[in-house]
Design a protein around this motif. Sequence first.
Motif, PDB file in Angstrom:
ATOM      1  N   SER A  26       1.353  -0.760  -0.035  1.00 48.35           N
ATOM      2  CA  SER A  26       0.059  -0.074  -0.205  1.00 48.35           C
ATOM      3  C   SER A  26       0.885   1.242  -0.211  1.00 48.35           C
ATOM      4  O   SER A  26       0.714   1.898  -0.430  1.00 48.35           O
ATOM      5  CB  SER A  26      -0.720   0.268   1.232  1.00 48.35           C
ATOM      6  OG  SER A  26       0.095  -0.163   2.155  1.00 48.35           O
ATOM      7  N   ARG A  28       4.392   0.915  -1.319  1.00 46.28           N
ATOM      8  CA  ARG A  28       4.562   1.460  -2.985  1.00 46.28           C
ATOM      9  C   ARG A  28       3.953   2.442  -3.505  1.00 46.28           C
ATOM     10  O   ARG A  28       3.554   3.183  -4.284  1.00 46.28           O
ATOM     11  CB  ARG A  28       4.847  -0.107  -3.044  1.00 46.28           C
ATOM     12  CG  ARG A  28       6.344  -0.396  -3.197  1.00 46.28           C
ATOM     13  CD  ARG A  28       6.416  -1.816  -3.834  1.00 46.28           C
ATOM     14  NE  ARG A  28       5.589  -2.372  -4.226  1.00 46.28           N
ATOM     15  CZ  ARG A  28       5.412  -3.644  -3.255  1.00 46.28           C
ATOM     16  NH1 ARG A  28       5.959  -3.833  -2.526  1.00 46.28           N
ATOM     17  NH2 ARG A  28       4.931  -4.597  -3.177  1.00 46.28           N
ATOM     18  N   LYS A  29       2.654   1.632  -3.314  1.00 44.30           N
ATOM     19  CA  LYS A  29       1.230   2.350  -4.421  1.00 44.30           C
ATOM     20  C   LYS A  29       0.881   3.850  -3.953  1.00 44.30           C
ATOM     21  O   LYS A  29       1.066   4.180  -4.966  1.00 44.30           O
ATOM     22  CB  LYS A  29      -0.221   1.231  -4.204  1.00 44.30           C
ATOM     23  CG  LYS A  29      -1.104   1.705  -5.425  1.00 44.30           C
ATOM     24  CD  LYS A  29      -2.349   1.159  -5.097  1.00 44.30           C
ATOM     25  CE  LYS A  29      -3.652   2.050  -6.054  1.00 44.30           C
ATOM     26  NZ  LYS A  29      -4.152   0.886  -6.569  1.00 44.30           N
ATOM     27  N   LEU A  30       0.824   3.656  -3.261  1.00 43.72           N
ATOM     28  CA  LEU A  30       0.679   5.341  -2.077  1.00 43.72           C
ATOM     29  C   LEU A  30       1.675   6.499  -3.359  1.00 43.72           C
ATOM     30  O   LEU A  30       1.722   7.676  -3.924  1.00 43.72           O
ATOM     31  CB  LEU A  30       1.163   5.566  -1.194  1.00 43.72           C
ATOM     32  CG  LEU A  30       0.965   6.955  -0.438  1.00 43.72           C
ATOM     33  CD1 LEU A  30      -0.777   8.133  -0.477  1.00 43.72           C
ATOM     34  CD2 LEU A  30       1.457   7.074   0.807  1.00 43.72           C
ATOM     35  N   THR A  32       3.995   5.394  -5.614  1.00 38.60           N
ATOM     36  CA  THR A  32       3.673   5.179  -6.478  1.00 38.60           C
ATOM     37  C   THR A  32       3.044   6.727  -7.396  1.00 38.60           C
ATOM     38  O   THR A  32       3.392   7.186  -8.479  1.00 38.60           O
ATOM     39  CB  THR A  32       3.479   3.771  -7.516  1.00 38.60           C
ATOM     40  OG1 THR A  32       4.367   2.533  -7.348  1.00 38.60           O
ATOM     41  CG2 THR A  32       3.639   4.268  -9.191  1.00 38.60           C
ATOM     42  N   THR A  33       1.965   6.791  -6.932  1.00 44.83           N
ATOM     43  CA  THR A  33       0.588   7.585  -7.401  1.00 44.83           C
ATOM     44  C   THR A  33       1.312   8.959  -6.965  1.00 44.83           C
ATOM     45  O   THR A  33       1.399   9.272  -7.746  1.00 44.83           O
ATOM     46  CB  THR A  33      -1.123   6.959  -7.181  1.00 44.83           C
ATOM     47  OG1 THR A  33      -0.856   5.760  -7.117  1.00 44.83           O
ATOM     48  CG2 THR A  33      -1.515   8.505  -7.307  1.00 44.83           C
ATOM     49  N   LEU A  34       1.571   9.207  -5.743  1.00 38.63           N
ATOM     50  CA  LEU A  34       1.809  10.159  -5.620  1.00 38.63           C
ATOM     51  C   LEU A  34       2.896  11.380  -6.553  1.00 38.63           C
ATOM     52  O   LEU A  34       3.151  12.006  -6.469  1.00 38.63           O
ATOM     53  CB  LEU A  34       2.837  10.776  -4.008  1.00 38.63           C
ATOM     54  CG  LEU A  34       3.277  11.828  -3.401  1.00 38.63           C
ATOM     55  CD1 LEU A  34       1.920  12.242  -3.400  1.00 38.63           C
ATOM     56  CD2 LEU A  34       3.812  11.518  -2.060  1.00 38.63           C
ATOM     57  N   HIS A  36       3.917  10.277  -9.450  1.00 39.17           N
ATOM     58  CA  HIS A  36       3.729  10.295 -10.625  1.00 39.17           C
ATOM     59  C   HIS A  36       2.202  11.877 -11.207  1.00 39.17           C
ATOM     60  O   HIS A  36       2.686  12.073 -11.834  1.00 39.17           O
ATOM     61  CB  HIS A  36       3.021   8.686 -11.437  1.00 39.17           C
ATOM     62  CG  HIS A  36       2.480   9.275 -12.910  1.00 39.17           C
ATOM     63  ND1 HIS A  36       3.403   8.660 -13.784  1.00 39.17           N
ATOM     64  CD2 HIS A  36       0.929   9.427 -13.156  1.00 39.17           C
ATOM     65  CE1 HIS A  36       2.198   8.940 -15.372  1.00 39.17           C
ATOM     66  NE2 HIS A  36       0.661   9.191 -14.348  1.00 39.17           N
ATOM     67  N   GLU A  37       1.945  11.267 -10.091  1.00 41.08           N
ATOM     68  CA  GLU A  37       0.304  12.593 -10.399  1.00 41.08           C
ATOM     69  C   GLU A  37       1.428  13.839  -9.679  1.00 41.08           C
ATOM     70  O   GLU A  37       0.966  14.974 -10.685  1.00 41.08           O
ATOM     71  CB  GLU A  37      -0.434  12.293  -9.689  1.00 41.08           C
ATOM     72  CG  GLU A  37      -0.987  11.211 -10.321  1.00 41.08           C
ATOM     73  CD  GLU A  37      -2.842  10.750  -9.719  1.00 41.08           C
ATOM     74  OE1 GLU A  37      -2.501  11.458  -8.185  1.00 41.08           O
ATOM     75  OE2 GLU A  37      -3.353   9.796  -9.656  1.00 41.08           O
ATOM     76  N   ARG A  38       2.707  14.041  -8.297  1.00 42.80           N
ATOM     77  CA  ARG A  38       2.705  15.767  -8.281  1.00 42.80           C
ATOM     78  C   ARG A  38       3.847  15.329  -8.810  1.00 42.80           C
ATOM     79  O   ARG A  38       4.596  16.948  -8.086  1.00 42.80           O
ATOM     80  CB  ARG A  38       2.194  15.761  -6.902  1.00 42.80           C
ATOM     81  CG  ARG A  38       0.563  15.278  -6.710  1.00 42.80           C
ATOM     82  CD  ARG A  38       0.426  15.567  -5.024  1.00 42.80           C
ATOM     83  NE  ARG A  38       1.076  16.508  -4.743  1.00 42.80           N
ATOM     84  CZ  ARG A  38       1.768  16.525  -3.077  1.00 42.80           C
ATOM     85  NH1 ARG A  38       0.598  15.652  -2.674  1.00 42.80           N
ATOM     86  NH2 ARG A  38       1.610  18.056  -2.755  1.00 42.80           N
ATOM     87  N   ASP A  42       8.165   8.950 -12.863  1.00 42.03           N
ATOM     88  CA  ASP A  42       8.037   7.624 -12.910  1.00 42.03           C
ATOM     89  C   ASP A  42       8.702   6.474 -12.401  1.00 42.03           C
ATOM     90  O   ASP A  42      10.019   6.203 -12.477  1.00 42.03           O
ATOM     91  CB  ASP A  42       7.282   6.769 -14.694  1.00 42.03           C
ATOM     92  CG  ASP A  42       6.732   8.226 -15.333  1.00 42.03           C
ATOM     93  OD1 ASP A  42       5.308   8.317 -15.063  1.00 42.03           O
ATOM     94  OD2 ASP A  42       7.329   8.323 -16.724  1.00 42.03           O
TER      95      ASP A  42
END
Length: 142
Positions: A26, A28-30, A32-34, A36-38, A42
Amino acid sequence: MTARGLAVAKGTGVRRKAFIAEDDPSIRKLLTTLLHERAGVDVVGAASQSTDASVWLLEHGNSWDLALIDLFLEEGNGLTVLAGCRVRKSGQRMVVVSNFATPDMRRRCAFYGADAFFDKTTELDELVSYCKSLGSSTVPSA
């Protein structure tokens, strides 16, 4: 307009590539998203064990700009990963992201080659700012 043209038009330019050594899926996913988006980063690889992380970073030396390393992994620890990557390209950054952010641990990580250290429970905004700054001519240390 091409996909490349759209990326430039949106101001993202060249995206940085990151590797994450983190045993919690969880988190790792957080991250990765953070990233990428902010931060325009990548994630190109991940591992939950220090041996796997060290091997990936060494075998893919031309594939990453940033490595985010947790201190406590399923096997081994982040200090081992840091020590294994002391010799790296000048533009590559090793960053510790851990909730064990004591002053002593920050010093130890710097000794083992960390370029920055962020508490994953309280300093994620600072991590994003750091990642965004990697495209500039000077990279701050934390």
